[in-house]
Scaffold this motif. Sequence first.
Motif, PDB file in Angstrom:
ATOM      1  N   THR A 133       0.812  -1.217   0.000  1.00 23.47           N
ATOM      2  CA  THR A 133       0.000   0.000   0.000  1.00 23.47           C
ATOM      3  C   THR A 133       0.845   1.266   0.000  1.00 23.47           C
ATOM      4  OG1 THR A 133      -0.129   0.113   2.419  1.00 23.47           O
ATOM      5  CG2 THR A 133      -1.786  -1.229   1.299  1.00 23.47           C
ATOM      6  N   LEU A 134       2.169   1.137   0.092  1.00 27.89           N
ATOM      7  CA  LEU A 134       3.052   2.294   0.187  1.00 27.89           C
ATOM      8  C   LEU A 134       3.677   2.624  -1.160  1.00 27.89           C
ATOM      9  CD1 LEU A 134       4.929   1.333   3.491  1.00 27.89           C
ATOM     10  CD2 LEU A 134       2.960   2.867   3.248  1.00 27.89           C
ATOM     11  N   ALA A 135       3.719   3.912  -1.498  1.00 28.80           N
ATOM     12  CA  ALA A 135       4.417   4.411  -2.693  1.00 28.80           C
ATOM     13  C   ALA A 135       4.015   3.650  -3.948  1.00 28.80           C
ATOM     14  CB  ALA A 135       5.941   4.339  -2.474  1.00 28.80           C
ATOM     15  N   GLY A 136       2.723   3.358  -4.083  1.00 34.51           N
ATOM     16  CA  GLY A 136       2.262   2.575  -5.227  1.00 34.51           C
ATOM     17  C   GLY A 136       2.532   3.240  -6.559  1.00 34.51           C
ATOM     18  N   VAL A 137       2.303   4.546  -6.656  1.00 30.93           N
ATOM     19  CA  VAL A 137       2.537   5.270  -7.910  1.00 30.93           C
ATOM     20  C   VAL A 137       4.023   5.274  -8.249  1.00 30.93           C
ATOM     21  CG1 VAL A 137       2.361   7.522  -9.038  1.00 30.93           C
ATOM     22  CG2 VAL A 137       0.491   6.700  -7.597  1.00 30.93           C
ATOM     23  N   GLU A 138       4.855   5.487  -7.235  1.00 32.26           N
ATOM     24  CA  GLU A 138       6.306   5.509  -7.453  1.00 32.26           C
ATOM     25  C   GLU A 138       6.817   4.139  -7.905  1.00 32.26           C
ATOM     26  OE1 GLU A 138       5.253   8.819  -4.719  1.00 32.26           O
ATOM     27  OE2 GLU A 138       4.727   6.691  -4.850  1.00 32.26           O
ATOM     28  N   LYS A 139       6.328   3.090  -7.275  1.00 33.98           N
ATOM     29  CA  LYS A 139       6.761   1.744  -7.656  1.00 33.98           C
ATOM     30  C   LYS A 139       6.332   1.393  -9.073  1.00 33.98           C
ATOM     31  CE  LYS A 139       6.762   0.100  -2.881  1.00 33.98           C
ATOM     32  NZ  LYS A 139       6.068  -0.723  -1.863  1.00 33.98           N
ATOM     33  N   ALA A 140       5.140   1.842  -9.461  1.00 32.13           N
ATOM     34  CA  ALA A 140       4.670   1.608 -10.829  1.00 32.13           C
ATOM     35  C   ALA A 140       5.566   2.317 -11.839  1.00 32.13           C
ATOM     36  CB  ALA A 140       3.225   2.075 -10.973  1.00 32.13           C
ATOM     37  N   ALA A 141       5.983   3.540 -11.514  1.00 34.68           N
ATOM     38  CA  ALA A 141       6.869   4.283 -12.408  1.00 34.68           C
ATOM     39  C   ALA A 141       8.228   3.593 -12.520  1.00 34.68           C
ATOM     40  CB  ALA A 141       7.041   5.713 -11.895  1.00 34.68           C
ATOM     41  N   ILE A 142       8.746   3.128 -11.397  1.00 37.61           N
ATOM     42  CA  ILE A 142      10.023   2.411 -11.400  1.00 37.61           C
ATOM     43  C   ILE A 142       9.913   1.143 -12.239  1.00 37.61           C
ATOM     44  CG2 ILE A 142      11.625   1.107  -9.937  1.00 37.61           C
ATOM     45  CD1 ILE A 142      11.017   3.216  -7.729  1.00 37.61           C
ATOM     46  N   ALA A 143       8.808   0.421 -12.103  1.00 43.14           N
ATOM     47  CA  ALA A 143       8.607  -0.809 -12.881  1.00 43.14           C
ATOM     48  C   ALA A 143       8.578  -0.511 -14.379  1.00 43.14           C
ATOM     49  CB  ALA A 143       7.317  -1.492 -12.443  1.00 43.14           C
ATOM     50  N   ARG A 144       7.921   0.590 -14.780  1.00 41.62           N
ATOM     51  CA  ARG A 144       7.890   0.968 -16.200  1.00 41.62           C
ATOM     52  C   ARG A 144       9.287   1.232 -16.722  1.00 41.62           C
ATOM     53  NH1 ARG A 144       3.396   4.067 -14.589  1.00 41.62           N
ATOM     54  NH2 ARG A 144       4.643   5.981 -14.543  1.00 41.62           N
ATOM     55  N   GLU A 145      10.093   1.947 -15.926  1.00 36.51           N
ATOM     56  CA  GLU A 145      11.464   2.231 -16.339  1.00 36.51           C
ATOM     57  C   GLU A 145      12.300   0.954 -16.392  1.00 36.51           C
ATOM     58  OE1 GLU A 145      14.695   4.154 -17.693  1.00 36.51           O
ATOM     59  OE2 GLU A 145      12.743   5.103 -17.389  1.00 36.51           O
ATOM     60  N   ALA A 146      12.123   0.085 -15.401  1.00 34.17           N
ATOM     61  CA  ALA A 146      12.895  -1.169 -15.367  1.00 34.17           C
ATOM     62  C   ALA A 146      12.579  -2.050 -16.575  1.00 34.17           C
ATOM     63  CB  ALA A 146      12.603  -1.915 -14.072  1.00 34.17           C
ATOM     64  N   GLU A 147      11.319  -2.050 -16.979  1.00 32.45           N
ATOM     65  CA  GLU A 147      10.916  -2.887 -18.115  1.00 32.45           C
ATOM     66  C   GLU A 147      11.679  -2.515 -19.386  1.00 32.45           C
ATOM     67  OE1 GLU A 147       6.791  -4.360 -20.328  1.00 32.45           O
ATOM     68  OE2 GLU A 147       6.827  -2.461 -19.221  1.00 32.45           O
ATOM     69  N   LYS A 148      12.093  -1.266 -19.516  1.00 32.94           N
ATOM     70  CA  LYS A 148      12.834  -0.823 -20.693  1.00 32.94           C
ATOM     71  C   LYS A 148      14.177  -1.530 -20.841  1.00 32.94           C
ATOM     72  CE  LYS A 148      10.882   3.870 -20.397  1.00 32.94           C
ATOM     73  NZ  LYS A 148      11.212   5.302 -20.183  1.00 32.94           N
ATOM     74  N   HIS A 149      14.654  -2.125 -19.757  1.00 34.06           N
ATOM     75  CA  HIS A 149      15.967  -2.771 -19.772  1.00 34.06           C
ATOM     76  C   HIS A 149      15.874  -4.284 -19.953  1.00 34.06           C
ATOM     77  CE1 HIS A 149      17.875   1.009 -18.510  1.00 34.06           C
ATOM     78  NE2 HIS A 149      16.794   1.170 -17.769  1.00 34.06           N
ATOM     79  N   VAL A 150      14.670  -4.766 -20.230  1.00 36.20           N
ATOM     80  CA  VAL A 150      14.457  -6.191 -20.484  1.00 36.20           C
ATOM     81  C   VAL A 150      14.510  -6.436 -21.987  1.00 36.20           C
ATOM     82  CG1 VAL A 150      12.826  -8.113 -20.257  1.00 36.20           C
ATOM     83  CG2 VAL A 150      13.076  -6.447 -18.392  1.00 36.20           C
ATOM     84  N   ARG A 151      15.137  -7.540 -22.394  1.00 32.80           N
ATOM     85  CA  ARG A 151      15.261  -7.890 -23.805  1.00 32.80           C
ATOM     86  C   ARG A 151      14.732  -9.303 -24.044  1.00 32.80           C
ATOM     87  NH1 ARG A 151      15.745  -3.370 -23.559  1.00 32.80           N
ATOM     88  NH2 ARG A 151      17.491  -1.998 -24.084  1.00 32.80           N
ATOM     89  N   GLN A 152      14.157  -9.504 -25.220  1.00 34.79           N
ATOM     90  CA  GLN A 152      13.673 -10.830 -25.600  1.00 34.79           C
ATOM     91  C   GLN A 152      14.821 -11.829 -25.552  1.00 34.79           C
ATOM     92  OE1 GLN A 152      10.597 -10.126 -27.935  1.00 34.79           O
ATOM     93  NE2 GLN A 152       9.668 -11.996 -27.206  1.00 34.79           N
TER      94      GLN A 152
END
Length: 253
Positions: A70-89
């Motif tokens: 329940t803490l920093a949900g918006v911030e964690k979602a933003a971090i997850a979006r940025e982290a996903e950019k570093h994933v490759r097939q």
Amino acid sequence: MNARTRREAIRDLLRNRPVGVDELAVRFNVTASTIRRDLAVLTEAGEIVRTYGGALAPGCEEQPLHERETLAGVEKAAIAREAEKHVRQGQLLFLDAGTTVGALAARLAGWTGISVATTGLTTLNALADAEGVELIALGGVVRHISQGTVGPLTELALTRLTADAVFFSGDGITAERGVCEASAEQAAAKRRLIEQASEVFVLADASKLGRASSHWWTTLPPAWTLITDSSATEEQLAPFRALPGVTVHVAQV
């Protein structure tokens, strides 16, 4: 220094970080038994929280995962979006336990052609029905409070795997020491994850930067990437930017 003054000094010191009995004994030039009595008095008064081998300030205790969700949900979602950019097939990824990494796992559910090995029950749940993701459960003893696996079985499994990248978080992170955790087992599992991965990504919202709220530490390699959120101040980010091998990404909330 009398007992009352010493206990006030201990209480003030714990506001900044957890401290062990032995360190306090050396600092105040008294025996470990004297420090334990001081900590018992402060604990009974509700001014500190005892831990194995030391103490910390109230409010710094490890929180159950369902509370942290329940803490920093918006911030964690933003971090997850940025982290996903570093994933490759085609990659095999290590994902640790925790809510921030769990947010990344949820985003990976729509991917195909990747493999994810994880110590986190949150990630297992997020990817259990993701048919395009090869999901590898790293077994071990489940820490109920963090919903992650730790211990010899976890570490043994990790000796049989290498990953293209590891994504993990922690209770806190400092530029000098690395990532802190509430238990030795968690810190040991993180060390093994790092050793077996080619790239290291630490996902930490701004509240964790510079925070040293736990006793157990995992040092980070010379080169790694920090992904945090845009509520982080330049003062918080400066120590990490100053490290020559560290890349800092700030996710916009």
